[in-house]
Design an enzyme around this catalytic site. Structure first.
Site, PDB file in Angstrom:
ATOM      1  N   PRO A  40       0.787  -1.310  -0.019  1.00 30.31           N
ATOM      2  CG  PRO A  40       0.016  -1.203   1.888  1.00 30.31           C
ATOM      3  CD  PRO A  40       0.720  -1.790   1.224  1.00 30.31           C
ATOM      4  CD  GLN A  95      -2.191  -1.107   5.812  1.00 32.57           C
ATOM      5  OE1 GLN A  95      -1.930   0.244   5.841  1.00 32.57           O
ATOM      6  NE2 GLN A  95      -1.001  -1.708   5.673  1.00 32.57           N
ATOM      7  CB  CYS A 125       1.832   3.869   9.464  1.00 34.51           C
ATOM      8  SG  CYS A 125       1.685   5.673   9.084  1.00 34.51           S
ATOM      9  CE  LYS A 164       3.435  -2.820   4.072  1.00 28.55           C
ATOM     10  NZ  LYS A 164       4.037  -1.339   4.323  1.00 28.55           N
ATOM     11  CG  ASN A 226       7.252  -3.513   1.857  1.00 25.55           C
ATOM     12  OD1 ASN A 226       7.430  -2.731   2.739  1.00 25.55           O
ATOM     13  ND2 ASN A 226       7.331  -3.355   0.624  1.00 25.55           N
ATOM     14  N   GLY A 227      10.413  -3.933   0.862  1.00 28.77           N
ATOM     15  CA  GLY A 227      11.431  -2.674   0.761  1.00 28.77           C
ATOM     16  C   GLY A 227      12.365  -2.737  -0.252  1.00 28.77           C
ATOM     17  CG  ASP A 228      14.846  -0.057  -0.484  1.00 33.25           C
ATOM     18  OD1 ASP A 228      13.686   0.841  -0.318  1.00 33.25           O
ATOM     19  OD2 ASP A 228      15.786   0.212   0.272  1.00 33.25           O
ATOM     20  N   GLY A 250       6.012  -1.627  -3.427  1.00 29.44           N
ATOM     21  CA  GLY A 250       5.218  -0.278  -3.448  1.00 29.44           C
ATOM     22  C   GLY A 250       5.775   0.468  -4.558  1.00 29.44           C
ATOM     23  NE  ARG A 251       9.638   3.767  -1.558  1.00 25.17           N
ATOM     24  CZ  ARG A 251      10.713   3.698  -0.856  1.00 25.17           C
ATOM     25  NH1 ARG A 251      11.097   4.944  -0.783  1.00 25.17           N
ATOM     26  NH2 ARG A 251      11.254   2.713  -0.171  1.00 25.17           N
TER      27      ARG A 251
END
Ligand SMILES: Cc1cc2nc3c(=O)[nH]c(=O)nc-3n(C[C@H](O)[C@H](O)[C@H](O)COP(=O)(O)O)c2cc1C
Length: 367
Positions: A40, A95, A125, A164, A226-228, A250-251
């Protein structure tokens, strides 16, 4: 070769594990076509973007932006917009976030009564307004409280519940392994780990060792790393380095909307997917915009502008046309720009976006 502990029901051998990313996965009773999920991104991963990505294929699961629980059960228009969906927008998880268990339960029941399929609890978050109310990453400071919240939600609805989170509040408090293990015990179906701490915000590298520690801490519950992840290689190495069951992007999906299809293609054919043709690329741009207009009418013109800088470079849009895409006011203007993009596609060679997704900046305490 990475040593992998028990993850997923039939603990695979190392060889099988190495191929895990090629196979579908069942999460909380839902059979998902791929292990490549959309993470998300509040403000971006709305209905139109999700559907546009799904049409490109390869996406295993999408999750909505985080939705404040009270705002949802009290049916505030903004929250209803965030959970808006269509039959094509499946499989989908909504979520929720809140520091208050009763509010989360009420929102979860609201979703169940309206036919939604699954719930994800945000415990990652880093924003002050979310943490200040006891939600998001703040929950990682209170293992018992976080687990009790999840347990109450699991017991209150029949829907699968996932969580998450980050690796922990800061490097001195890497609570994710302990929390994930306890989440498994109370019936949470999966945990997504963004491999940074709350204190890191979006800075520093993703700690894959940290994600692997979470994989090692659970018995069978799937861990989603998750991440990068920006490329096929990033995703495959994430599986190998962490032993995760799925990867959330995500990105990277904003940078390259074809990333899920690339992964699916690579998993099936062991070679890189042919690049989408110029027409396919421009059709994607147009489709994303017109899907947005279905939900937001004229306001879509304004909302679409923030995607221009991302798509500009990726889709080979000349800079003057990208600039117009950041400012256009109506459908006719959009169509005119698209016509010109088709005529001039390829003039621009650079594939580096001219804007970054805005991540909170400055000292994390001030976010
Ligand atoms: C603009 C933005 C919005 C985000 N919104 C959410 C959100 O609503 N819920 C959530 O769990 N994570 C959210 N995240 C975190 C991402 O899901 C993800 O964990 C993080 O960006 C790292 O993954 P990536 O490198 O693939 O983007 C957000 C991140 C960004 C940059």
């Amino acid at each position: 070769m990475t040593t992998v502990q028990n993850n997923e029901a039939a603990s695979p051998s190392c060889d099988e594990h190495e191929e895990r990313w090629r196979t579908p996965i069942c999460l909380g009773g839902r059979q998902l076509q791929s292990r490549f999920f959309l993470a998300p991104l509040a403000g971006y991963t709305h209905l139109a973007f999700r559907v546009a990505l799904r049409r490109l294929q390869g996406l295993g699961l999408a999750t909505t932006d985080l939705v404040q629980a009270t705002m949802l059960w009290s049916e505030r228009p903004k929250s209803l917009e965030l959970v808006a969906t269509t039959p094509e927008d499946r499989p989908l998880t909504v979520q929720l976030f809140s520091g208050n268990t009763n509010d989360i339960i009420r929102a979860a029941k609201w979703l169940e009564d309206r036919g939604y399929e699954a719930i994800d609890l945000n415990m990652g978050c880093p924003m002050a307004k979310v943490n200040g109310a006891g939600g998001g990453a703040r929950l990682m400071c209170d293992t018992d409280g976080a687990v009790q919240m999840a347990e109450h939600v699991v017991k209150s609805v029949r829907l699968p519940v996932s969580v998450k989170m980050r690796l922990g509040w800061d490097s001195a408090r890497l609570t994710a392994p302990a929390i994930a293990a306890a989440m498994e015990d109370v019936g949470v179906v999966a945990v997504t780990i963004h491999g940074r701490t709350r204190a890191q915000g979006f800075h520093g590298g993703v700690n894959r060792e940290g994600i692997r520690a979470v994989v090692d801490a659970v018995r069978q519950m799937p861990i989603i790393a998750n991440g990068d992840v920006r490329t096929v290689d990033d995703a495959i190495s994430m599986f190998h380095d962490t032993g995760c069951s799925a990867v959330a992007i995500g990105r990277g999906a904003m940078l390259d909307p074809w990333i899920f299809r690339r992964l699916q293609y690579f998993a099936a054919n062991n070679q890189a997917m042919p690049e989408p043709s110029p027409d396919e690329q421009i059709d994607f741009l147009s489709q994303h915009f017109y899907l947005m207009t279905e939900q937001h009418d004229d306001h879509a013109c304004f909302q679409f502008r923030k995607f221009a800088a991302w798509y500009g470079a990726r889709l080979g849009i000349p800079e003057d046309l990208e600039d117009r895409l950041r400012r256009f006011e109506n459908y006719q203007e959009f169509d005119q720009i698209v016509t010109e993009i088709r005529q001039r596609h390829g003039e621009r060679q650079c594939a580096i976006p001219t804007a970054l997704i805005k991540v909170p900046n400055g000292p994390v305490e001030h976010w």
